[in-house]
Design a protein around this motif. Structure first.
Motif, PDB file in Angstrom:
ATOM      1  N   THR A   1       4.542  -1.340   1.307  1.00 34.38           N
ATOM      2  CA  THR A   1       3.438  -1.617   2.226  1.00 34.38           C
ATOM      3  C   THR A   1       2.115  -1.272   1.571  1.00 34.38           C
ATOM      4  O   THR A   1       1.906  -0.136   1.116  1.00 34.38           O
ATOM      5  CB  THR A   1       3.595  -0.820   3.529  1.00 34.38           C
ATOM      6  OG1 THR A   1       4.855  -1.127   4.131  1.00 34.38           O
ATOM      7  CG2 THR A   1       2.478  -1.167   4.497  1.00 34.38           C
TER       8      THR A   1
ATOM      9  N   PRO B   1      -2.320  -1.585   1.826  1.00 34.50           N
ATOM     10  CA  PRO B   1      -3.424  -1.826   2.751  1.00 34.50           C
ATOM     11  C   PRO B   1      -4.134  -3.127   2.382  1.00 34.50           C
ATOM     12  O   PRO B   1      -4.122  -3.542   1.223  1.00 34.50           O
ATOM     13  CB  PRO B   1      -4.335  -0.624   2.510  1.00 34.50           C
ATOM     14  CG  PRO B   1      -4.118  -0.296   1.070  1.00 34.50           C
ATOM     15  CD  PRO B   1      -2.657  -0.566   0.808  1.00 34.50           C
TER      16      PRO B   1
ATOM     17  N   LYS C   1      -2.002  -4.403   7.255  1.00 32.62           N
ATOM     18  CA  LYS C   1      -1.080  -4.076   6.173  1.00 32.62           C
ATOM     19  C   LYS C   1      -0.474  -5.334   5.557  1.00 32.62           C
ATOM     20  O   LYS C   1      -0.277  -6.343   6.239  1.00 32.62           O
ATOM     21  CB  LYS C   1       0.057  -3.185   6.694  1.00 32.62           C
ATOM     22  CG  LYS C   1      -0.403  -1.874   7.323  1.00 32.62           C
ATOM     23  CD  LYS C   1      -1.009  -0.935   6.308  1.00 32.62           C
ATOM     24  CE  LYS C   1      -1.362   0.408   6.938  1.00 32.62           C
ATOM     25  NZ  LYS C   1      -1.970   1.346   5.978  1.00 32.62           N
TER      26      LYS C   1
END
Length: 256
Positions: free
Chosen positions: A227, A229, A241
């Motif tokens: 994951t 940003p 995300k």
């Protein structure tokens, strides 16, 4: 008689273990001296000290490489004294892969790296050579993953370019019977396959952790999901995300 043999075996095992620890600890003391000398020359901004800086860096990296390539115990040894002096060590949870990173001078983005890994019972270490003009990264985390007969490692890389511009990303490593591969292109983006993926952001737009890197990349081992940003053009880290999941042979972007 059996108890005596067992007792002797335990004695020699403990003695061998203690000797290994002493040997590695003694090596660390010498490395600390070399690293302090390197830090001394790194702190100078005057170009006239370039030769001294290069020599100190050469001596430290060759000394560290000698220890990590000849002493198997160093792969799991806790180099506390070296870390207190600024050496960065990122180790995989399964204790089979480790990256040593240190500032080598020549700007805030210059770092040297040694990759140390275990295949079977053999421990090997290799130096990542500096490339002129290329950014140097230090690593804060290493996540292990097994797939398709290979041991993959996801290294979280970091660099600081200015008071605002900071880099964070991942690089994929893999080991098999042929050794270490750090150019394995298994990350699928919209444009290409790559062994690495990252972003530059304004560190002032996120909460800082004192003495620790800001961990903006997360990895879920159960789902094989990375994951990231979403970062705006001005470097602001947004709440949105981006996810990449390991599917078959590649990490692919997951649209949610």
């Amino acid at each position: 008689m059996k108890k005596l043999i067992a007792g002797l075996a335990l004695f020699y095992c403990n003695a061998a273990f203690s000797q290994t620890i002493i040997t590695t600890a003694a090596a660390e003391k010498k490395l600390v001296v070399a690293f302090k000398a390197l830090n001394h020359w790194v702190s100078f901004k005057d170009a006239s000290n370039k030769d001294s800086l290069q020599e100190a860096n050469r001596y430290f990296r060759e000394s560290l490489l000698a220890v990590t390539s000849t002493d198997p115990a160093s792969l799991t040894y806790d180099f506390k004294a070296l870390e207190q002096e600024g050496l960065k060590i990122a180790s995989s949870e399964d204790k089979t892969f480790r990256i040593y990173s240190w500032p080598s001078g020549g700007g805030t983005a210059r770092f040297g790296n040694i990759y140390q890994y275990k295949i079977g019972n053999k421990v090997t270490a290799v130096l990542k050579e500096d490339v002129a003009g290329a950014p140097g990264y230090w690593y804060s985390e290493v996540y292990p993953k097994k797939a398709g007969g290979k041991n993959y490692y996801i290294g979280i890389s970091n660099a600081t370019y200015s008071e605002h511009d900071t880099y964070q990303g991942i690089r994929i490593f893999a080991t098999d019977r042929n050794g270490l591969n750090d150019t394995l292109s298994i990350i699928k983006t919209d444009k290409q396959l790559s062994p690495e993926l990252g972003f530059t952001y304004d560190i002032n737009t996120v909460a800082k952790k004192r003495g620790k890197p800001v961990d903006l990349i997360e990895y879920d081992d159960e789902t094989g999901t990375l994951t990231f940003p979403d970062v705006a053009e001005d470097g602001t880290v947004k709440n949105k995300k981006l996810k990449y999941r390991f599917v078959g042979r590649y990490f692919v972007n997951v649209k949610e």
